[in-house]
Each structure stands twice: as structure tokens, then as C-alpha cells.
Design a protein around this motif. Structure first.
Motif, mmCIF file in Angstrom:
data_model
loop_
_atom_site.group_PDB
_atom_site.id
_atom_site.type_symbol
_atom_site.label_atom_id
_atom_site.label_comp_id
_atom_site.label_asym_id
_atom_site.label_seq_id
_atom_site.Cartn_x
_atom_site.Cartn_y
_atom_site.Cartn_z
ATOM 1 N N PRO A 81 -34.627 2.148 21.456
ATOM 2 C CA PRO A 81 -35.803 2.950 21.536
ATOM 3 C C PRO A 81 -35.952 3.571 22.680
ATOM 4 C CG PRO A 81 -36.453 0.550 21.795
ATOM 5 C CD PRO A 81 -34.933 0.418 21.385
ATOM 6 N N THR A 82 -36.663 4.861 22.779
ATOM 7 C CA THR A 82 -36.953 5.368 24.139
ATOM 8 C C THR A 82 -38.113 4.565 24.745
ATOM 9 O OG1 THR A 82 -38.224 6.978 22.742
ATOM 10 C CG2 THR A 82 -35.909 7.591 23.529
ATOM 11 N N SER A 83 -38.111 4.454 25.972
ATOM 12 C CA SER A 83 -39.294 3.868 26.577
ATOM 13 C C SER A 83 -40.404 4.746 26.752
ATOM 14 C CB SER A 83 -38.915 3.152 27.967
ATOM 15 O OG SER A 83 -37.609 2.422 28.081
ATOM 16 N N ASP A 84 -40.957 5.009 25.819
ATOM 17 C CA ASP A 84 -42.155 5.979 25.714
ATOM 18 C C ASP A 84 -43.168 5.555 24.392
ATOM 19 O OD1 ASP A 84 -41.070 7.199 23.494
ATOM 20 O OD2 ASP A 84 -40.160 8.497 24.702
ATOM 21 N N TRP A 85 -44.337 6.518 24.187
ATOM 22 C CA TRP A 85 -45.395 6.349 23.145
ATOM 23 C C TRP A 85 -44.781 7.177 22.001
ATOM 24 C CZ3 TRP A 85 -48.968 2.755 24.225
ATOM 25 C CH2 TRP A 85 -49.095 2.228 25.665
ATOM 26 N N SER A 86 -43.614 8.030 22.205
ATOM 27 C CA SER A 86 -43.412 9.006 21.040
ATOM 28 C C SER A 86 -43.345 8.429 19.766
ATOM 29 C CB SER A 86 -41.907 9.625 21.472
ATOM 30 O OG SER A 86 -40.936 9.034 21.324
ATOM 31 N N TYR A 87 -43.618 9.381 18.888
ATOM 32 C CA TYR A 87 -43.475 8.670 17.149
ATOM 33 C C TYR A 87 -42.178 9.016 16.764
ATOM 34 C CZ TYR A 87 -48.746 7.899 16.908
ATOM 35 O OH TYR A 87 -49.955 7.555 17.310
ATOM 36 N N SER A 88 -41.347 9.666 17.488
ATOM 37 C CA SER A 88 -40.017 9.790 17.046
ATOM 38 C C SER A 88 -39.054 8.561 17.282
ATOM 39 C CB SER A 88 -39.238 11.222 17.783
ATOM 40 O OG SER A 88 -39.539 10.745 19.420
ATOM 41 N N SER A 89 -39.193 7.875 18.499
ATOM 42 C CA SER A 89 -38.197 7.012 18.828
ATOM 43 C C SER A 89 -38.810 5.976 20.013
ATOM 44 C CB SER A 89 -36.843 7.486 19.123
ATOM 45 O OG SER A 89 -37.015 7.891 20.632
ATOM 46 N N GLY A 90 -40.059 6.150 20.186
ATOM 47 C CA GLY A 90 -40.651 5.275 21.060
ATOM 48 C C GLY A 90 -41.548 4.060 20.361
ATOM 49 N N LEU A 91 -42.554 3.445 20.945
ATOM 50 C CA LEU A 91 -43.192 2.286 20.405
ATOM 51 C C LEU A 91 -43.357 2.333 18.905
ATOM 52 C CD1 LEU A 91 -44.418 -0.633 20.635
ATOM 53 C CD2 LEU A 91 -46.218 0.501 22.099
#
Length: 813
Positions: A448-458
């Protein structure tokens, strides 16, 4: 004549009895035996125990009905563009990067089924098509392998002229949803999407540039596709093949159009009446995970062989351990992490043996498990040792890869009950396909990306674990802290903390201290607050182990995952099943993690039909002891949205009223063994079992444990007491109860049926101290009653909790 409903179908034999051509009686036990068949001039009916299949002869059409409800489960479309057909795709697969599917081409010819040509009992049909030039036909074979299941197999009788087969089924209404499809990141409900099934790298989000976009292959790209779905109506569909398949409800909004990229089409219908029934049927067929061990340390493996690794590549090539090109050379490709690599071929038994020897070397070094990475890279133009081409092997490869490890561990290190419990090892995987859970017992959602995104984050990782669970993988979790931070800063303290909270309430909990991005990655232990939050939720996860282990036994028996989408528990609550980011954690807890930055409160939807108790707002955590103390405010009826406080160290959590949850003593530091005597292990305190109890408004709660222990609580109004019945199968175990209820402040005595009176403890610390006798105390600030029951009362006794008044105010909302 089209069949519009089960009732009209059932009267058909009476109306047309004089036109009947033949009736063949058969057994109806639903286990692959012959159905009762009835044939008419325009229709053939196949009666199975639970299902009826109707075949219209001209024009061709297939329908399936539930014999109990008389409702149509599946109705093939009558539109020539949407009904059963086959065609030819012409194009080229592009070797841009094996981690993703790239190709250029199109379907140049398409033909639809027209009418039945021949019928062979019990259920084989040869169907004419619109390809009249070649007189091309399709063979359709129907079988009923198990109760409430139907197999539909279609083959193209025109070699070389078709490599696509498809069939569309009418959708009853616009609200029918489709869930599962393996691990997916975009949504739990894929209605309105075109969902393909081909293992790929998971794609990455763009952070703040676009919080919904995933590149390079879009929002539906996944490491673990599974061509199966559970409808919100209750039934399920599964494609039983390794070639790429597509479930498409985007092209037409009134049809689920299923395509197979092969010259055959193999589908199973699971005619469950609830999503939970269907998941159990699917996992009956596809397999279930063994019950995992409590905890292990892990290393790292993947199936690639570097061309530059110490002569290993030359050895593997010489012994045919590697995938081949069509010209017979080792298939080499570029992987960004290692440069030029080749890939092991697990259809060669010698390659399997060699790979297992590498795993054995790690075991001999002391490792008790490993990350089993990758599995998505099999090239479509490769050829395996057994002759399978890459178009079929691409999805199949991961099952062979995982089975290689499963075979070694279960054969050489079997548990005491090898068909039920996993060996004392953990290998966790990111790739998967239908049935992966049969060979694995831990899954993580990739990079996952280390962020809050709805695409690939948390947020996306929650959806991924929920959809994996809906597809049969019960133990799924994500990299806490993320793995990629090229387009965003390294994870903040807030993101770390919120992700740790999600991890605590996932199928697996593990932090990711490494990764790739610009600049050095942060860590949750970088700050005192991050360290405190991690310890709090690591302690909670550890204490919840008996509850989780009980849930694991349920997963083994039923296929239900640890993280449960509301579809499984509340299928008739439309608002509940729209929730993508809250879920049931096991059977009792509703968890709604905070997934947006800067929030200190959070909205939670409480599903209807249940009475809920707010846990998180009243849960008190003692830093020094690691103890969690329950609290009580009120009962809240479901079917509403509530807003709860959610500071950085709190994850919103509710519990069903009537719940008992088994937990470990808070002093337990680790679930594994330890050589340092200062480390308190689970074994050290196995003589203690804590029970967290939230009775219903009328005083009822119960727990059934996997070892056949059980506990029950009742309110006996005429006797003016609450009664707790103990049946702990461990005769030497002390039970420590926390009862969270509005009447606890009125408790006056705790006694047994023999008249023995439990003493009232002077302090809570005294009640919980080692060697303390039976006793009780009320924590008035938390509205909680504590009771210590020692053997023999705890193993087969009864206690009475007496109050000053048998009536009480429930404070229910």
C-alpha cells in the motif's frame, strides 16, 4: 415459450401432459445423480432435490429455480448480444512488464446460441449457433454435484475458431449487489464494474494528486483475483477455470455478463439463500484455511531466480526447474527489484523438491515461517514443464507455488490434528486465486501507499481484507504504515497510529518498517505517543487471543472470516451493506476505524435488528498494567447512525448486547515461548481466563468456546438475582469476570446455590492478585462488576449475583 416464474413452470406438466414426449425418473438426493427429467416440444425440465433447471429449446435459454421459494435464481438473457455465445479474439500480448497484463486486440467474430440440436439424458445439450457457415455448435453439460449447487459446463465444438465463451444473466433489480471477486481495493460491491481475473501487481495510488486513481492498470487491479461472487440476493457464482475470466455488469446495467477467455466455460452456481450460506458452500468446495498457530517469526522467499545468483540460475536451467519459452529456452524477464530473473516451474516435481530444500534450510536456521512474496509474474507466452501454456498457468501458478510450501510443512511438521490445525509455522502471502486459502493461513494486501488515499492507502486496505474474506480467505491484514511514499511524505504519526488500530482489528497484525520512497521512512516508535498507541493495541490484540482463536475455529467450520463485511451478518439491511469501512470483527465486535486525517469524532452506522453497546468510548486502559477496564453508558437500538468520540488513541467499537468475550490476562507479554524468565508468556498464565460480559437488557449473555467450554448468564427476576453458569473444560482454570451493565452498582452479594458467600474484595488489585481467593468488587466509576471464580466453581458451578432491586433502568435509546 418463456418461463416467467416458478409457479407457471410447475403447472406446465399438467397443462401440457398430452404433449409430453418423455419422462425419465431419477434419484433426487442432489449428489451428482440423475435428475428427474421431463421433456416437452418446446422445453426440457430437470428436477433436482433443491433446484429445477428449465431449458427452452428454440430460442435457446437456460433458467434455474429454487424449489422451495419458487423464485428464479438465474435467467439467461434472451438478447442475442447477451446470451450464450462464443467468438474469436485476435491480437497480441505485449511483453512490457510481466507484473501487469498488456495486450492489443479485439473480438473479431461472435456467434450466439440459437436452438437446441440434440439432448442426451440426463443433462447434455448440443446447441446450434448463429455460425451457420461452419455449422458450429456448443455442448452444454449440467450437473448437480452437491446440495444447492449446479455446475454448467460449455465447450465450443469448433477447434481453433473460438477462444471466448460468454453468457449473460438478467439482473432482477438495480439494487442487487455483487461482492467478493477475491481481494479488491475499489469497492466491496462491484455492481457497475467490469471485473477481470488475472494476477497482477496491485498498482499504486497517486497520493494527493488523485486520491482515487490507481496506476498503471486501474482500480480493479489486484494481487489476488478470484472469479467468484456472492449476490446480495444470497446466491453465488464461480468460474471453475484458470484462464482469465470477466464478470461484467458495466456494459449493460440489466445483465451480469460472464466471459471466459478460452474455448470452454465452466461455472458453478451456489444457490444459498443467504450470503453466509453461500460462503460456506463456496469454502466447502474450494477449501478452508487450517487453524493457524498463535505467533511466529518469519523470513523471506519468492519464486524468482536471479540470473546472477551464485550459479543457481545455471543449475536450475540445466535441470529444467524454470519456466520455458515456446522455443524451449529458460524464460527470463526483467523484474524491477532484481533485474533479470527467471521463475521456478512447480509443475516439475524436481523443481518442487529443490525449492522445498531451500525452505528447509531456513527452517534449519531457526525460522518458523516467512513472507512468501510474489506469484503474479507468469508470462502469458510461457510454457510449463507439463506442457501447460502461460494463459492457463498464469493464475494456476500461485496455487502450485503455495501448495509447495503447504506440502512441506504439513508432511514434515504435522500438527496433532493435521486436518484441522496448521503446523507451527506461519508463511504469509500476497498473491492468490480461487482456493488459495486451502494452502495458506495468512494473507496481506500487498504494497500500500503510505497515505490516506482511497485508491491504495489505508482505506483501500480495509476493503481489500473484507473482499478477501468474502472470497474465502479468513486471515487478511495489511502493512501497518504502508510501503510506498514516492508521491507523499513518509507516514505521519497520525497515520501510523490509525493504521495500527486497523491492524489490531484485522485478520493479521504486522507493521511494515521498510518500503520504498523518497527520504527515510518514519516509524511508529519514533514518538512517545506512537509508541504508546502501538503498545495499547498490541496489548489489546494479545489479550483478545482466545476470542480470535475461537473465531479461527469458526472460520475452519464455516468459512467465515475474521473481518466480516456486513453482507454476512446483516444482508437485509441495505444501509449496513453499503458500509465499506466498518465491519464485524469476529461474531461480536463492530469496528469502525478512523480513516481520515484530523478527525477526533466518527460516524458509525449501527445495523438494525441488534442492540448495541458502545465499547470504545468507555474502555479504560491502564498504561502501567496493560489492563483494559470495561465501562457502560446505555443500550442503543440498531438502524441508526451515531457519532462517537475518536481521539488519536481510540478506534470506534461497539459490541452486540448479550456477548461474552474470552481474553487473556493483561500481564501476558507474548503468545510464544520465551527463554528469559522475566518475559511472561501465555503458558505462564494459562490457569487464568478473563471473560468480558455485556448482557442484554433482560440480563442474558452466553459464550461457547472451541474446547466445548461454555458459560451462560440469566436474569432470574422472581429470585431477584442474576445467575451465571460455568462449564469450563479446564478444571484448574480460574475465571475472572468483568460484567458491564447498568445494574452493577446495585450488587449486594455474590453467592452459590449451596449458600457459600463470595467475600467482597477490599480492592481490585487485591482481587486480581496471584493466589487470591474467590471474591467480587464493583467499579462504580465504570459501572462494572468484577468477579473472581476459582475451581471448582469455575469448572462446573453456578453463582448468583444479587442486587438490592430485581428491576433496573436499562437507559436504552
Amino acid at each position: 415459450m418463456a418461463v416467467v416464474g416458478m409457479k407457471s413452470l410447475l403447472v406446465l406438466p399438467i397443462v401440457l401432459v398430452l404433449c409430453c414426449l418423455s419422462v425419465t425418473n431419477g434419484h433426487r438426493n442432489g449428489h451428482g445423480v440423475k435428475p428427474i427429467t421431463e421433456e416437452y416440444y418446446d422445453r426440457i425440465l430437470l428436477y433436482y432435490t433443491n433446484l429445477t433447471v428449465a431449458i427452452d429449446k428454440s430460442p435457446w435459454r437456460l433458467q434455474v429455480f429454487d424449489n422451495h421459494t419458487e423464485a428464479a435464481i438465474l435467467s439467461e438473457s434472451t438478447d442475442v448480444d447477451k446470451k450464450l455465445g462464443f467468438g474469436l479474439w485476435e491480437g497480441e500480448y505485449l511483453n512490457i512488464y510481466e507484473g501487469y497484463l498488456f495486450r492489443a486486440g479485439d473480438v473479431t467474430r461472435w456467434y450466439h446460441a440459437t436452438s437446441l440440436l440434440t439432448y442426451q439424458k440426463p443433462a447434455t445439450f448440443v446447441v446450434m449457433t448463429s455460425d451457420t457457415e461452419n455449422n458450429a455448435t456448443l455442448t452444454v453439460v449440467i450437473d448437480n454435484p452437491r446440495q444447492f449447487q449446479l455446475s454448467v459446463k460449455v465447450n465450443v465444438n469448433h477447434p481453433g475458431k473460438g477462444n471466448r465463451v460468454a453468457m449473460g444473466f438478467n439482473l432482477v433489480n438495480k439494487t442487487e449487489g455483487f461482492y467478493g471477486f477475491g481481494e479488491r481495493f475499489n469497492d466491496a460491491n462491484q455492481r457497475g464494474h467490469r471485473v477481470g481475473h488475472w494476477l497482477e501487481e496491485g498498482s499504486f495510488g497517486l497520493g494527493n494528486w488523485d486520491k482515487d486513481l490507481r496506476v498503471p492498470k486501474g482500480e480493479l487491479c489486484t494481487y489476488a483475483p478470484m472469479p467468484l461472487t456472492i449476490s446480495s440476493r444470497g446466491y453465488g457464482l464461480q468460474m471453475d477455470m484458470y484462464h482469465r475470466t470477466v464478470f461484467d455488469s458495466k456494459r449493460w446495467d440489466d445483465v451480469m455478463y460472464i466471459e471466459a477467455e478460452a474455448d470452454f466455460f465452466h461455472m458453478t452456481l451456489f444457490a444459498g439463500r443467504t450470503p453466509r450460506d453461500t460462503l460456506q458452500m463456496m469454502t466447502d468446495k474450494n477449501g478452508r484455511s487450517l487453524i493457524p498457530p498463535a505467533w511466529q517469526s518469519v523470513g523471506y522467499f519468492n519464486p524468482m531466480v536471479s540470473l546472477n545468483w551464485n550459479g543457481t540460475y545455471e543449475m536450475a536451467a540445466r535441470n529444467d526447474y524454470l519456466l520455458k519459452t515456446r522455443t524451449g529456452e529458460p524464460y527470463n524477464y526483467t523484474y524491477l527489484g532484481y533485474g533479470a530473473v527467471s521463475q521456478l516451474d512447480f509443475t516439475n516435481p524436481a523443481a518442487v523438491t529443490w525449492y522445498q530444500s531451500q525452505l528447509q534450510s531456513a527452517i534449519d536456521m531457526g525460522f518458523r515461517g516467512w513472507m512468501q512474496d510474489y506469484g503474479e509474474y507468469t508470462p502469458p507466452d510461457s510454457v510449463s514443464f507439463d506442457g501447460t501454456d502461460g494463459l492457463e498457468m498464469h493464475n494456476k501458478f500461485v496455487l502450485l507455488y503455495q501448495n509447495t510450501t503447504y506440502d512441506l510443512l504439513t508432511r514434515k511438521y504435522p500438527s496433532s490434528e493435521p486436518d484441522k490445525y496448521a503446523p507451527d509455522f506461519v508463511f504469509y502471502v500476497r498473491s492468490g486465486y480461487t482456493g488459495s486459502q486451502r494452502y495458506t493461513w495468512a494473507h496481506w494486501t500487498g504494497d500500500p501507499t503510505s497515505d490516506w488515499s482511497y485508491s491504495s492507502g489505508l482505506p483501500a486496505q480495509i476493503i481489500a481484507s473484507l473482499t478477501a474474506g468474502l472470497s474465502g480467505m479468513p486471515y487478511s491484514g495489511s502493512d501497518i504504515g504502508g510501503f510506498v511514499w514516492y508521491l507523499t511524505p513518509p507516514p505521519s504519526e497520525e497515520l501510523w497510529c490509525r493504521w495500527a488500530e486497523v491492524g489490531c482489528f484485522s485478520g493479521t497484525m504486522h507493521e511494515q518498517g521498510s518500503g520504498k520512497g523518497f527520504g527515510e521512512k518514519t516509524h511508529i516508535f519514533d514518538t512517545p505517543e506512537g509508541t504508546r498507541v502501538w503498545r495499547k493495541y498490541a496489548k489489546l490484540r494479545t489479550q483478545l487471543f482466545p476470542y480470535l482463536y475461537n473465531t479461527a475455529h469458526e472460520a475452519y467450520q464455516t468459512g467465515l472470516p475474521v473481518m466480516r463485511h456486513h453482507l454476512l451478518d446483516f444482508p437485509n439491511d441495505t444501509q449496513a451493506i453499503r458500509q465499506n469501512f466498518q465491519y464485524m470483527f469476529g461474531p461480536s465486535f463492530l469496528v469502525a476505524p478512523v480513516i481520515e486525517p484530523g478527525r477526533t469524532d466518527w460516524e458509525v452506522y449501527l445495523p438494525e435488528g441488534e442492540t448495541w453497546i458502545d465499547v470504545s468510548s468507555q474502555l479504560k486502559y491502564e498504561e502501567q498494567s496493560g489492563r483494559f477496564m470495561l465501562g457502560f453508558t446505555n443500550y442503543t437500538q440498531g438502524g441508526r447512525v451515531v457519532t462517537v468520540s475518536a481521539p488519536l488513541d481510540v478506534v470506534p467499537m461497539f459490541v452486540r448486547a448479550g456477548t461474552m468475550v474470552p481474553v487473556l490476562d493483561p500481564r501476558v507479554m507474548t503468545l510464544s515461548d520465551a527463554t528469559d524468565p522475566k518475559v511472561i508468556t501465555m503458558k505462564h498464565l494459562q490457569y487464568l481466563l478473563h471473560l468480558w460480559i455485556w448482557p442484554t437488557e433482560d440480563g442474558f449473555a452466553q459464550l461457547e468456546f472451541h474446547d466445548r467450554s461454555w458459560w451462560s448468564m440469566y436474569h432470574v427476576i422472581y429470585a431477584k438475582h442474576w445467575e451465571i453458569v460455568f462449564n469450563d473444560m479446564n478444571p484448574n482454570r480460574t475465571n475472572i469476570l468483568q460484567v458491564s451493565a447498568p445494574w452493577t452498582e446495585k450488587v449486594t452479594n455474590v453467592t452459590t446455590p449451596t449458600g457459600h458467600v463470595y467475600p467482597r474484595a477490599a480492592s481490585l488489585d487485591g482481587l486480581l492478585s496471584d493466589g487470591a481467593p474467590e471474591g467480587w468488587i464493583v467499579d462504580r466509576s465504570q459501572h462494572t462488576l468484577w468477579v473472581r471464580a476459582v475451581p471448582p466453581d469455575s469448572s462446573g458451578g453456578i453463582i448468583y449475583i444479587q442486587t438490592s432491586d430485581s428491576t433496573y433502568d436499562t437507559n436504552s435509546n
